[in-house]
Design a protein around this motif. Structure first.
Motif, PDB file in Angstrom:
ATOM      1  N   ARG A   1      -4.225  -3.767   0.359  1.00 37.07           N
ATOM      2  CA  ARG A   1      -5.528  -3.521  -0.242  1.00 37.07           C
ATOM      3  C   ARG A   1      -5.732  -4.381  -1.484  1.00 37.07           C
ATOM      4  O   ARG A   1      -4.788  -4.686  -2.214  1.00 37.07           O
ATOM      5  CB  ARG A   1      -5.671  -2.043  -0.619  1.00 37.07           C
TER       6      ARG A   1
ATOM      7  N   ASP B   1      -7.168  -3.627  -4.325  1.00 37.11           N
ATOM      8  CA  ASP B   1      -6.858  -2.961  -5.581  1.00 37.11           C
ATOM      9  C   ASP B   1      -5.361  -2.913  -5.831  1.00 37.11           C
ATOM     10  O   ASP B   1      -4.911  -2.999  -6.983  1.00 37.11           O
ATOM     11  CB  ASP B   1      -7.437  -1.547  -5.597  1.00 37.11           C
TER      12      ASP B   1
ATOM     13  N   SER C   1      -3.416  -6.804   5.373  1.00 30.06           N
ATOM     14  CA  SER C   1      -3.305  -5.345   5.324  1.00 30.06           C
ATOM     15  C   SER C   1      -3.264  -4.796   3.905  1.00 30.06           C
ATOM     16  O   SER C   1      -3.726  -3.684   3.658  1.00 30.06           O
ATOM     17  CB  SER C   1      -2.040  -4.891   6.070  1.00 30.06           C
TER      18      SER C   1
ATOM     19  N   ASN D   1       0.833  -1.205   0.000  1.00 30.25           N
ATOM     20  CA  ASN D   1       0.000   0.000   0.000  1.00 30.25           C
ATOM     21  C   ASN D   1       0.867   1.254   0.000  1.00 30.25           C
ATOM     22  O   ASN D   1       0.604   2.215  -0.729  1.00 30.25           O
ATOM     23  CB  ASN D   1      -0.905   0.043   1.230  1.00 30.25           C
TER      24      ASN D   1
END
Length: 278
Positions: free
Chosen positions: A102, A104, A100, A79
């Motif tokens: 993401r 996307d 943790s 991220n």
């Protein structure tokens, strides 16, 4: 009194012999900010591990990225990489329990060619899983010098900081021929193994002057240094006794670089302040 002094000298002598045996008697060189001056030689191996921390910005991350030959994100570190540098900076691997990172981010990096590995192990943290990935990468042999640089090891939760320093100790025990260093925008650190001599290049435009030698893990029976404002001359370092913090690396005649020498009987953490995102 003389008897106590004799025993103390004998103990220090034995510790020196043991330390030399551990290190092979060779001087080890450290240059925590050499990557700022020149790219990693084609004959070397430099791994980057990115942690999920707000302790570093895009400037430092991009410079470490450029100096690396293998790049791993520890779970949510993906991220941080994505948000700072964008989807065009694709890591070689993303490793962890993936609670943790993401969705996307994982999708974008997987599409770009990153290997995404979910590793379930309650006895290991995401940093140790990322270091295992580096070790697996090097298992078949490696070229030249080898270093792991971990960015995001400072700041945030204290237990996670301690996990990073624990990883320093474990890495040194597992791979004495390689080195590992921790970074944030404000700090850098590495572990000095027991031995007759370490030589640390201090680049004053990027680090210092504040520094420390910390016996994290066990007392150190003797330490000798040169090149510090307040040098140590064979005395012990231990929590509850003496810990060398808030020391300084003075500029030698205003030159851009200094060399600090350290010999120690037990592992010591060398830590030095960094200058912003240099």
């Amino acid at each position: 009194m003389r008897c106590a002094l004799t025993l103390s000298v004998a103990a220090r002598s034995a510790a020196r012999v043991a330390a030399m045996a551990y290190s092979g008697g060779a001087t080890k060189h450290h240059d925590l900010h050499g990557f700022l001056r020149s790219p990693t030689p084609a004959t070397d191996e430099a791994a980057l591990v990115v942690l999920n921390s707000a302790s570093f910005g895009a400037g430092l991350l991009e410079k470490l990225w450029a100096a690396s030959t293998y790049r791993v994100c520890a779970d949510g570190g993906a991220n941080r990489l994505f948000d700072l540098l964008g989807p065009s900076f694709v890591p070689d691997a993303i490793v962890g329990d993936l609670d943790s990172a993401r969705g996307d981010v994982l999708e974008a990096y997987a599409a770009g060619g990153a290997a995404v590995a979910r590793v379930e192990d309650q006895d290991a943290n995401d940093l140790s899983k990322a270091l295992d990935a580096v070790a697996e990468r090097w298992r078949g042999g490696r070229r030249g010098a080898a270093v792991v640089r971990v960015v995001g090891a400072f700041g945030g939760r204290f237990d996670q900081e301690m996990a990073a320093f624990d990883a320093l100790h474990k890495f040194a025990a597992r791979d004495r021929d390689a080195s590992m260093a921790l970074y944030s925008d404000e700090n850098a650190a590495t572990l000095l193994a027991p031995g007759p001599s370490h030589e640390i290049v201090v680049r004053h435009d990027a680090e210092g002057p504040h520094c420390g030698l910390v016996p994290l893990g066990a007392p150190c029976e003797w330490v000798t240094t040169a090149g510090l404002q307040w040098n140590l001359d064979g005395g012990a370092l231990a929590f509850g006794d003496l810990v060398s913090t808030s020391n300084l690396v003075p500029r030698d005649g205003g030159r851009g670089e200094s060399v600090v020498s350290v010999a120690c009987a037990a592992p010591l953490v060398w830590t030095i302040a960094r200058r912003g995102d240099s």
